[in-house]
Design a protein around this motif. Sequence first.
Motif, PDB file in Angstrom:
ATOM      1  N   ALA A 127     -15.196   8.100  77.283  1.00 27.80           N
ATOM      2  CA  ALA A 127     -14.077   7.506  76.562  1.00 27.80           C
ATOM      3  C   ALA A 127     -13.449   6.319  77.264  1.00 27.80           C
ATOM      4  O   ALA A 127     -13.334   6.292  78.492  1.00 27.80           O
ATOM      5  N   LEU A 128     -13.080   5.350  76.465  1.00 28.32           N
ATOM      6  CA  LEU A 128     -12.332   4.197  76.942  1.00 28.32           C
ATOM      7  C   LEU A 128     -11.177   3.958  75.973  1.00 28.32           C
ATOM      8  O   LEU A 128     -11.371   3.995  74.764  1.00 28.32           O
ATOM      9  N   TYR A 129      -9.992   3.747  76.523  1.00 27.76           N
ATOM     10  CA  TYR A 129      -8.799   3.547  75.702  1.00 27.76           C
ATOM     11  C   TYR A 129      -8.260   2.155  75.973  1.00 27.76           C
ATOM     12  O   TYR A 129      -8.171   1.735  77.124  1.00 27.76           O
ATOM     13  N   GLU A 130      -7.927   1.445  74.911  1.00 28.44           N
ATOM     14  CA  GLU A 130      -7.405   0.086  75.092  1.00 28.44           C
ATOM     15  C   GLU A 130      -6.531  -0.303  73.914  1.00 28.44           C
ATOM     16  O   GLU A 130      -6.741   0.151  72.800  1.00 28.44           O
ATOM     17  N   PRO A 131      -5.539  -1.158  74.160  1.00 31.23           N
ATOM     18  CA  PRO A 131      -4.761  -1.670  73.030  1.00 31.23           C
ATOM     19  C   PRO A 131      -5.643  -2.556  72.156  1.00 31.23           C
ATOM     20  O   PRO A 131      -6.613  -3.145  72.640  1.00 31.23           O
ATOM     21  N   VAL A 132      -5.292  -2.668  70.871  1.00 29.22           N
ATOM     22  CA  VAL A 132      -6.069  -3.526  69.971  1.00 29.22           C
ATOM     23  C   VAL A 132      -5.778  -5.006  70.264  1.00 29.22           C
ATOM     24  O   VAL A 132      -6.631  -5.863  70.063  1.00 29.22           O
ATOM     25  N   HIS A 133      -4.580  -5.287  70.781  1.00 30.81           N
ATOM     26  CA  HIS A 133      -4.251  -6.695  71.028  1.00 30.81           C
ATOM     27  C   HIS A 133      -5.087  -7.269  72.156  1.00 30.81           C
ATOM     28  O   HIS A 133      -5.701  -6.540  72.943  1.00 30.81           O
ATOM     29  N   GLY A 134      -5.085  -8.589  72.236  1.00 28.93           N
ATOM     30  CA  GLY A 134      -5.851  -9.264  73.282  1.00 28.93           C
ATOM     31  C   GLY A 134      -4.993  -9.591  74.489  1.00 28.93           C
ATOM     32  O   GLY A 134      -3.940  -8.980  74.710  1.00 28.93           O
ATOM     33  N   SER A 135      -5.450 -10.570  75.273  1.00 31.15           N
ATOM     34  CA  SER A 135      -4.810 -10.866  76.558  1.00 31.15           C
ATOM     35  C   SER A 135      -3.590 -11.773  76.406  1.00 31.15           C
ATOM     36  O   SER A 135      -2.858 -11.981  77.366  1.00 31.15           O
ATOM     37  N   ALA A 136      -3.376 -12.322  75.204  1.00 26.89           N
ATOM     38  CA  ALA A 136      -2.191 -13.157  74.904  1.00 26.89           C
ATOM     39  C   ALA A 136      -1.815 -14.097  76.044  1.00 26.89           C
ATOM     40  O   ALA A 136      -0.692 -14.035  76.564  1.00 26.89           O
ATOM     41  N   PRO A 137      -2.722 -14.986  76.444  1.00 30.34           N
ATOM     42  CA  PRO A 137      -2.459 -15.850  77.606  1.00 30.34           C
ATOM     43  C   PRO A 137      -1.201 -16.704  77.458  1.00 30.34           C
ATOM     44  O   PRO A 137      -0.559 -17.030  78.454  1.00 30.34           O
ATOM     45  N   ASP A 138      -0.815 -16.999  76.213  1.00 30.20           N
ATOM     46  CA  ASP A 138       0.373 -17.847  76.009  1.00 30.20           C
ATOM     47  C   ASP A 138       1.664 -17.201  76.508  1.00 30.20           C
ATOM     48  O   ASP A 138       2.626 -17.899  76.830  1.00 30.20           O
ATOM     49  N   ILE A 139       1.710 -15.884  76.550  1.00 23.20           N
ATOM     50  CA  ILE A 139       2.944 -15.226  77.032  1.00 23.20           C
ATOM     51  C   ILE A 139       2.727 -14.460  78.335  1.00 23.20           C
ATOM     52  O   ILE A 139       3.632 -13.778  78.819  1.00 23.20           O
ATOM     53  N   ALA A 140       1.531 -14.565  78.905  1.00 21.06           N
ATOM     54  CA  ALA A 140       1.234 -13.778  80.110  1.00 21.06           C
ATOM     55  C   ALA A 140       2.171 -14.136  81.264  1.00 21.06           C
ATOM     56  O   ALA A 140       2.567 -15.285  81.418  1.00 21.06           O
ATOM     57  N   GLY A 141       2.538 -13.132  82.012  1.00 21.49           N
ATOM     58  CA  GLY A 141       3.332 -13.348  83.223  1.00 21.49           C
ATOM     59  C   GLY A 141       4.797 -13.631  82.975  1.00 21.49           C
ATOM     60  O   GLY A 141       5.538 -13.954  83.898  1.00 21.49           O
ATOM     61  N   GLN A 142       5.246 -13.511  81.734  1.00 16.30           N
ATOM     62  CA  GLN A 142       6.638 -13.854  81.431  1.00 16.30           C
ATOM     63  C   GLN A 142       7.499 -12.631  81.102  1.00 16.30           C
ATOM     64  O   GLN A 142       8.660 -12.767  80.714  1.00 16.30           O
ATOM     65  N   GLY A 143       6.899 -11.443  81.178  1.00 16.58           N
ATOM     66  CA  GLY A 143       7.673 -10.245  80.859  1.00 16.58           C
ATOM     67  C   GLY A 143       7.994 -10.126  79.385  1.00 16.58           C
ATOM     68  O   GLY A 143       8.920  -9.423  78.994  1.00 16.58           O
ATOM     69  N   LYS A 144       7.227 -10.815  78.541  1.00 15.64           N
ATOM     70  CA  LYS A 144       7.513 -10.789  77.098  1.00 15.64           C
ATOM     71  C   LYS A 144       6.638  -9.799  76.343  1.00 15.64           C
ATOM     72  O   LYS A 144       6.912  -9.458  75.194  1.00 15.64           O
TER      73      LYS A 144
END
Length: 367
Positions: free
Chosen positions: A280-297
């Motif tokens: 089994a592998l569990y993961e969110p459906v969303h992607g890496s969202a680089p536009d908001i990465a590292g901003q705590g959003k």
Amino acid sequence: MTNPSLLILPGDGIGPEVMAEVRKIIDWFGTRGLAFNVSEDLVGGAAYDAHGTPLHDDTMAKAQEVDAVLLGAVGGPNYDALDFSVKPERGLLRLRKEMDLFANLRPAQCFDALADFSSLKKEVVSGLDIMIVRELTSGVYFGEPRGIHVEGNERVGINTQRYTESEIDRVARAAFDLARKRDGRLCSMEKANVMESGILWREVVQAVGDKDYPDVELSHMYADAGAMQLTRWPKQFDVIVTDNLFGDLLSDLAAMLTGSLGMLPSASLGAPMENGRPKALYEPVHGSAPDIAGQGKANPIACILSFAMALRYSFDRGAEADRLEKAVEDVLADGLRTADLLGEEGATPVSTAEMGDAIVTKLPTSA
Ligand code: IPM
Ligand code: MG
């Protein structure tokens, strides 16, 4: 008894941020009699930066040994120019393929507190609870021949949609089994009107139903009509089973019915291991969202709910999964919203960490 083992692969973009919140939940359970043996490793662009490959062989070997893998997200603009064979996504696809995780469960559930937030009318989505079962290890994602070749004086891009009867049979059974535990209805989607693989898909699913699941109400739909029906009146569905590519598209569509991609977890399950647990592998459906990465959003809920699915499907801890899901519902009912869950003129969003902390405080004091 040794603790169950969990391999955490935060990956790229918002992956590490949302995973940090899941770690808080894991720690919470750990001090209340449900401790996991947690290890962490790299996948995707992060693995490429360290090792020149999106999934190191040692990481692959570890993933095969643990009871469950929890993955954040992979990909980002830094890696767009890389050769196809080492792109971050190849790391994820290798995990799915080599662990043979053929059944990808993508629930789309509309939390009451968010029903207004969907782009569809409230009455269309409120109370929505559907499950998409996407075939994950075959079809056009993996079919041969594939590639970009030169023919005459131009290039040709080739991918192959290919399904064997046994591949269809096993994912159909996974979907029928789920339907049986839910509302007892299964809708299979393909394009049997234009694709031979779709004709075979329909025949095999029907045969499995006739033979072993006469109690489940089976229907078939062309995948394009299915997309339309999902937006028109999604509550007509209970479980949907479909191939790898259609499942990729339809699950993003279904996710958006619920208001935000930031809410949707997934479980990718394979055959049972020696200990009886499925790979089994569990993961969110969303992607890496680089536009908001590292901003705590980023919204950590999809990743946290993915861990809830791990509790349910890998560790037989349905009661704990219920508790965690209830804690998520409670913070949403309190009005807490990460940025993705706010409309244009919305109130101040909470940060990724604040959302994680709030969910932890909603967990009951005794597990
Ligand atoms: C998904 C994603 C992946 C897919 C990508 C990241 C390879 O979109 O899990 O839905 O296409 O399967
Ligand atoms: Mg996708």
